[in-house]
Design a protein around this motif. Sequence first.
Motif, short mmCIF file in Angstrom:
data_model
loop_
_atom_site.label_atom_id
_atom_site.label_comp_id
_atom_site.label_asym_id
_atom_site.label_seq_id
_atom_site.Cartn_x
_atom_site.Cartn_y
_atom_site.Cartn_z
N GLN A 275 0.82 -1.21 0.00
CA GLN A 275 0.00 0.00 0.00
C GLN A 275 0.86 1.26 0.00
OE1 GLN A 275 -2.29 -0.81 3.50
NE2 GLN A 275 -3.45 -2.50 2.52
N SER A 276 1.98 1.22 0.70
CA SER A 276 2.88 2.36 0.73
C SER A 276 3.49 2.61 -0.65
CB SER A 276 3.99 2.14 1.77
OG SER A 276 3.46 1.96 3.06
N LEU A 277 3.88 1.52 -1.32
CA LEU A 277 4.43 1.65 -2.66
C LEU A 277 3.40 2.20 -3.63
CD1 LEU A 277 6.43 -1.71 -2.95
CD2 LEU A 277 7.37 0.59 -2.57
N LEU A 278 2.17 1.70 -3.55
CA LEU A 278 1.10 2.16 -4.43
C LEU A 278 0.84 3.64 -4.22
CD1 LEU A 278 -1.14 1.61 -6.48
CD2 LEU A 278 -2.61 0.91 -4.56
N ALA A 279 0.79 4.05 -2.95
CA ALA A 279 0.55 5.47 -2.65
C ALA A 279 1.68 6.33 -3.20
CB ALA A 279 0.42 5.66 -1.13
N ALA A 280 2.93 5.89 -3.04
CA ALA A 280 4.06 6.66 -3.53
C ALA A 280 4.02 6.78 -5.05
CB ALA A 280 5.37 6.01 -3.08
N ALA A 281 3.65 5.70 -5.72
CA ALA A 281 3.61 5.71 -7.18
C ALA A 281 2.54 6.65 -7.71
CB ALA A 281 3.37 4.30 -7.71
N ARG A 282 1.47 6.82 -6.92
CA ARG A 282 0.36 7.65 -7.39
C ARG A 282 0.36 9.04 -6.76
NH1 ARG A 282 -4.36 3.04 -8.37
NH2 ARG A 282 -3.22 2.13 -10.13
N GLY A 283 1.49 9.36 -6.10
CA GLY A 283 1.64 10.70 -5.55
C GLY A 283 0.73 10.98 -4.37
N GLN A 284 0.32 9.93 -3.67
CA GLN A 284 -0.58 10.09 -2.53
C GLN A 284 0.19 10.00 -1.22
OE1 GLN A 284 -3.22 6.82 -3.23
NE2 GLN A 284 -4.20 7.75 -5.02
N GLU A 285 -0.46 10.39 -0.15
CA GLU A 285 0.16 10.28 1.17
C GLU A 285 0.29 8.81 1.54
OE1 GLU A 285 1.34 12.48 3.47
OE2 GLU A 285 1.13 14.06 1.95
N VAL A 286 1.44 8.47 2.12
CA VAL A 286 1.63 7.09 2.60
C VAL A 286 0.66 6.85 3.75
CG1 VAL A 286 3.27 5.55 3.76
CG2 VAL A 286 4.05 7.02 1.91
N PRO A 287 0.04 5.66 3.82
CA PRO A 287 -0.88 5.38 4.93
C PRO A 287 -0.22 5.62 6.29
CG PRO A 287 -0.96 3.64 3.28
CD PRO A 287 0.16 4.55 2.87
N ALA A 288 -1.03 5.98 7.26
CA ALA A 288 -0.51 6.33 8.58
C ALA A 288 0.33 5.21 9.18
CB ALA A 288 -1.66 6.68 9.51
N ASP A 289 -0.03 3.97 8.93
CA ASP A 289 0.72 2.84 9.48
C ASP A 289 1.64 2.22 8.42
OD1 ASP A 289 -1.26 1.85 7.86
OD2 ASP A 289 -1.89 0.25 9.23
N GLY A 290 1.92 3.01 7.37
CA GLY A 290 2.75 2.49 6.28
C GLY A 290 4.23 2.73 6.51
N TYR A 291 5.00 2.60 5.43
CA TYR A 291 6.46 2.72 5.49
C TYR A 291 6.89 4.00 4.80
CZ TYR A 291 6.31 -2.09 7.07
OH TYR A 291 6.05 -3.23 7.79
N ALA A 292 7.84 4.71 5.44
CA ALA A 292 8.30 5.99 4.91
C ALA A 292 9.77 5.94 4.57
CB ALA A 292 8.03 7.09 5.95
N GLY A 293 10.23 6.94 3.85
CA GLY A 293 11.63 7.01 3.45
C GLY A 293 11.74 7.07 1.94
N ASP A 294 12.82 7.68 1.48
CA ASP A 294 13.01 7.81 0.04
C ASP A 294 13.09 6.46 -0.67
OD1 ASP A 294 13.00 10.50 0.40
OD2 ASP A 294 15.13 10.84 -0.02
N TYR A 295 13.49 5.42 0.07
CA TYR A 295 13.61 4.11 -0.58
C TYR A 295 12.25 3.61 -1.08
CZ TYR A 295 11.65 1.33 3.30
OH TYR A 295 10.81 0.77 4.23
N ILE A 296 11.16 4.03 -0.42
CA ILE A 296 9.82 3.65 -0.87
C ILE A 296 9.53 4.27 -2.23
CG2 ILE A 296 7.34 3.96 -0.43
CD1 ILE A 296 8.49 1.76 1.23
N ASP A 297 9.89 5.57 -2.40
CA ASP A 297 9.71 6.24 -3.69
C ASP A 297 10.56 5.56 -4.77
OD1 ASP A 297 7.98 8.11 -2.56
OD2 ASP A 297 9.63 9.46 -2.03
N GLU A 298 11.79 5.18 -4.40
CA GLU A 298 12.69 4.57 -5.37
C GLU A 298 12.16 3.21 -5.84
OE1 GLU A 298 16.44 4.38 -3.41
OE2 GLU A 298 16.63 6.55 -3.20
#
Length: 553
Positions: free
Chosen positions: A179-202
């Motif tokens: 879900q975090s990857l999907l949100a990053a790919a679509r320019g959305q906010e990462v879910p509150a309980d998701g994973y953060a960091g530039d590596y997710i965007d990469e």
Amino acid sequence: MTPDQLSDHVLTAARDVFVARELDPSVLPAAVTLERPRNPEHGDYASTLALQLAKQVGVAPRELATALADRLGRVPGIKSVEVAGPGFLNLRLEAAAAGELARLVVQAGPAYGHSRTLAGQRVNLEFVSANPTGPIHLGGVRWAAVGDALGRLLRAAGAEVTTEYYFNDAGAQIDRFAQSLLAAARGQEVPADGYAGDYIDEIAAAVAQRQPAVASLPDEEAEQVFRAEGIELMLAEIKQSLADFGVRFDVFFNEKDLHERGELAAAVTHLREHGHVYEHDGALWLRTTDFGDDKDRVLIRGTGAPTYFLADCAYYYDKRQVRGFDRVVIMLGADHHGYVGRMRAMAKCFGDDPDQTLELLIGQMVNLLRDGEPVRMSKRHGTVVTLADLMSAIGVDAARYALARYSSDSPIDIDIALWTRASRDNPVYYVQYAHARIASLLRNAAELGVVRGDEFDPALLGHEREHDLLKALAEFPQVVATAAELREPHRIARYCEELAGTYHRFYDSCRVLPQGAEPATELTRARLWLVEAARIVLANGLTLLGVTAPERM
């Protein structure tokens, strides 16, 4: 004469004394443990055997010790045996007997220190096992260093070891990762309980590049793509970072394989056959309270979904019943203390004795410091210091040594300034420098045309510092065996530091190579055998820790 050989002589002497005095031989131990006295005036080795046996056979300790001393005094290579205090035996070796150890070490080479003490044991050693939702953080890095060193130690002690990394690639944490990857790919906010960091965007960008059609898929289908592709990319990064750290696993085991191969159902069947499974409120439970757990554990929820604990049961079942390991060793982080009781109870539910089949090792936290302050976290990796960060900060050798140098049940602070310093204050530098110093001496000998030769007179190694060095080298096999048995690789690091110090003191007191026009002597050759033995043991110790033994520094 090695400590093992001397131990055999002590045991043989005890048998002879017992026969002569018609004492009960059944009380004799299978092996005799020798100690190295802190005070050199008390001899090279000490034994408390007479004290241990005297009461059992009704003989005064000093009387029994005196009889043992008289018998041991006739053994070739033993210079003297003294009875001290209430019945201690203090033993000294002849110089020739002690010096023979240099020959033994050089001839054994990389095998010196290895034994068969754990021969016949099939051990599954699981460590790190970080979820494939992000890079390996500092706590996991500690287990990478300690676990790899422990695997080397167990093999050196004769065990058949399979090192294993368990990927939790099924469950809620993987859902949040996708879900975090999907949100990053679509320019959305990462879910509150998701994973953060530039590596997710990469990773999200890499998935989109590999699977261009994912952008047009509905969320549910796109999430499945990001799950599969994201895990694959994350696993590849984890494996590469471990390889860069010198850690290579024999097996990478995926949790989803347990589901796909039906091993969850097989584990439930096995547990049910042992009579510990029951149903309550629509769920399937394991009665772990029968074996000391604080509460029973759910295996299958009322919804029909398996729990993480059932996966743990199936994984243990796979290791023990499917693959046939005698002992399962699992290294866990500091937040897993509550895991121990339920896992031991689970092993008992399978009909196993966890004291024989299951070991759970808990490691404490690691902090990376610069000038006494915690190192700021990497933006790319969110809120953690990673394996790559540590390697970049102090290098692979220093990182592995620093993490393995301390008992795993103690928190440690790794100070960047200390572990990058080229001085004796830096433990890994101190040990590696001793090895490089010997390598330099041996190169100088070759340039002078001084050769060690095929033979030497071990009796010439009679200097106090030579004797100290020989005693230190003799200890190495027992240190390795003890470190393997107690699962404590830090004993190897501390031994290497002591050996390095002993070598430096020897070098400062005993000139090895001739100077000027002086010819090489038999003493020169004997000392070359001794320094080569010291180099071998330093290299063997560093190798057990996964640290290089440099020829030059």
